[in-house]
Design an enzyme around this catalytic site. Structure first.
Site, short mmCIF file in Angstrom:
data_model
loop_
_atom_site.label_atom_id
_atom_site.label_comp_id
_atom_site.label_asym_id
_atom_site.label_seq_id
_atom_site.Cartn_x
_atom_site.Cartn_y
_atom_site.Cartn_z
CD GLU A 321 1.55 -4.41 -1.77
OE1 GLU A 321 0.54 -5.05 -2.14
OE2 GLU A 321 1.57 -3.76 -0.71
CB CYS A 417 -4.23 -8.03 3.52
SG CYS A 417 -2.57 -7.61 2.96
#
Length: 649
Positions: A321, A417
């Protein structure tokens, strides 16, 4: 030390948003998103990925029996939800919601251990391994989100029950981390507690929390490196694989490859990076630390000039990421996590407090209007984690390297998240509109709102009315005024507008332009109206020549909104379309959303000429076709299908 503060944000209690474009988003979060996410956290959403976040707290506190479920940082989803609730209650009191949140807070408090430590994973699953794998296991990250949630709930309600839990947890961290021989000379693998401790300092006034944040930021990347020292102590075993690793941790992934003051290029996990840069800016301001601020400026410049997508998203690869390298911005495999754009907004907001420069607000606006709101569906119950520049459903299904790209928003995620992150940002949106110095009101975002403020010897209430993003008209009125009225109003000159006019009390004004802001200084009177008219038109945007993915391509932007093509309007394959350089781009209304401005132009489609061969020397057949573009932030709200942002020109 004296603060290195150029401006400060207005408190949320002094701002009430009333905006045709943004109020529906805020209402959606308040009325739909927050209740829906509470159901998701309690595993009451049918066919959604399991969370068990609330149940983990029940198990950890002894109220239920069972095993821990979820990611090691699962607690943070609950804390971000509480934060969104706290901010929402500021603008809209809701006794029923507050009661639910109070019960959740009581549950959280019951899971805290006597010494202040709180983490349901370690309480339930590995109680003897606290603080043994800080590189991977997010313990301080989770406490950071606890702190942020507690601060927001305290500001929103005045209640200290969660703040007491957070302070006790922060005191636990302060006891165990620091420069003393008996303390851990380290920091968390996922930055978050650093910026949270600054917020805790702000509401408590206790310098020790600011100093602890400063210690962790300064310790990161020092030699000998903490993560390399920790690695053999845990027998080189990875939490994620359960296996021994053959190579030491990649320090750049955690932004721990060198001291933060020496870093020049954004590397590693994108969310961790911008959370760290936010804390660095916070500390540079509060410690009057010019060296730290200079590092922030270097890192900011690298991101926005070499590693940021046109929608204000960051993170070029799903491997980690992460950032990759300068100008590497692939369109069909990028990660561009919603959380990363939210972190970039945090960073931009702090930099605006350190110095006035319109680029910070331009990027804040770009990420807000295009990526953050793209991460949530129009019904408030479905979410994107990844925000691609191009989506092809067949590739998402059939190519393992592109399965992270979804073309349909999901009800929830095992790693959730992003959904509560969007909720907490939109609930606190008022914090990002204005800042003030001693005698100047700065308008960074043009969002309709009422604001109460003190400037120089004056106290005033101002009302902003905004027609953005569809029209370029903004009106700022002085509704109430006490004092001499001698202050300045400075508004950002947005990068998407080629010209603007200013009228005050029916008079055309030529403002002074400094650092991308137009200043109007006068003795204001009650009833004065400050009228801004920005030219707003469709613009063709081109990437830097070194961005290979976009060579020969163009993107369309109108005002702050990026546009894209969807299969439902243009038919597949979108990759066969081209837009001539001289094509007229027209505006049209959408039958599915009357407020929406769509774009259309005459272009071409490369047709299949009937050949069987994969490759041929035959000239392509180009057929005239109508091309329709919609705001990127709204893509995927109709029929699933392809999406394309950069079009061949």
């Amino acid at each position: 030390m004296s603060e290195h503060l150029a401006t400060k944000p207005l408190s949320l209690k002094s701002i009430q948003i009333q905006d045709k474009y943004w109020t529906p988003y805020i209402q959606l979060v308040r009325d739909t998103v927050i209740p829906y996410q509470w159901e998701a956290l309690n595993d009451r959403v049918e066919d959604a990925e399991r969370s068990q976040a609330i149940e983990n707290f029940r198990i950890a506190s002894g109220q239920s029996k069972g095993e821990f479920h979820g990611f090691i940082f699962q607690d943070s989803d609950v804390y971000k939800w509480v934060e969104a609730v706290g901010y929402s209650l500021i603008s809209t009191p809701n006794p029923d919601l507050e009661k639910v949140a109070d019960e959740a807070i009581a549950l959280i408090a019951s899971a805290q251990q006597e010494d202040g430590y709180i983490n349901t994973y370690y309480t339930i699953k590995e109680p003897g391994k606290r603080l043994t794998n800080l590189a991977e296991c997010h313990e301080l990250y989770v406490i950071g989100h606890l702190i942020e949630g507690a601060v927001a709930y305290y500001i929103g309600t005045g209640k200290t029950s969660l703040l007491d839990v957070a302070r006790k947890a922060a005191d636990f961290v302060a006891l165990h981390f620091g420069p003393e021989p008996h303390q851990i000379h380290g920091y968390d693998g996922h930055q978050e507690i650093e910026l949270a401790l600054v917020k805790l300092y702000e509401v408590t006034g206790e310098e020790k929390y600011l100093d602890l944040s400063f210690y962790m930021i300064n310790e990161r990347g020092q030699s000998p490196n903490f993560f390399h020292e920790e690695w053999p102590k845990r027998d080189r075993i990875s939490h994620w694989t359960g296996q021994q690793e053959s190579t030491p941790p990649d320090l750049a992934y955690w932004q721990a490859h060198k001291p933060v003051r020496e870093q020049e290029i954004a590397v590693g996990h994108a969310v961790r990076a911008v959370y760290m840069y936010t804390a660095m800016a916070d500390l540079a301001i509060r410690k009057a630390d010019d060296e730290l601020l200079a590092a922030c400026k270097r890192l900011w410049s690298n991101i926005v000039n070499r590693q940021m997508y046109i929608n204000g998203s960051i993170g070029s690869t799903h491997h980690g990421e992460a950032f990759t390298f300068d100008y590497d911005l692939p369109n069909e495999t990028n990660y561009s996590e919603t959380c990363a754009s939210i972190g970039l907004i945090f960073f931009a907001q702090r930099m605006l407090q350190a110095e006035i420069n319109s680029e910070y607000a331009d990027i804040m606006e770009r990420a807000l209007y295009n990526t953050v709101t793209a991460g949530i569906s129009s019904d408030g119950k479905h979410y994107f984690y990844v925000n691609p520049m191009e989506a092809w459903p067949k590739a998402s299904e059939g190519n393992p390297g592109r399965r992270h790209v979804k073309t349909v928003r999901q009800k929830w995620y095992g790693c959730a998240c992003c959904p509560p992150n969007v909720a907490r940002l939109l609930s606190s949106l008022g914090e990002y509109i204005y800042t003030t110095s001693r005698d100047t009101l700065y308008a960074h975002l043009f969002i309709g709102s009422d604001a109460q403020l003190e400037l120089g010897n004056s106290r005033a209430t101002v009302k902003m009315k905004s027609a953005l993003p569809w029209q370029g008209r903004v009106e700022l009125s002085v509704m109430e005024l006490e004092g001499d009225g001698d202050f300045s109003i400075a508004f950002r000159v947005p990068s998407w507008s080629d010209s603007f006019t200013v009228h005050v009390a029916d008079e055309t004004i030529e403002p002074e332009i400094r650092d991308g802001y137009a200043y109007v200084q006068r003795t204001w009177k009650r009833g004065d109206v400050f009228l801004l008219d920005f030219a707003i038109q469709t613009r063709r945007i081109y990437a830097h020549p070194e961005v290979r993915a976009n060579a020969g391509k163009v993107a369309l932007q109108r005002g702050p909104l990026l546009y894209c093509l969807e299969e439902i309007d243009n038919s597949a394959p979108l990759s066969s379309l081209s837009l001539p350089a001289d094509a007229e781009i027209r505006e049209l209304s959408a039958d599915w959303n009357p407020e929406l401005v769509m774009l259309e132009a005459e272009g071409f489609r490369r047709e299949d000429c009937g050949q069987e061969a994969l490759y041929s020397s035959a000239l392509p057949v180009k057929v005239p076709t109508r091309i329709v573009a919609v705001p990127y932030t709204l893509w995927g709200n109709r029929n699933p299908g392809e999406m394309l942002t950069w079009i061949r020109e």
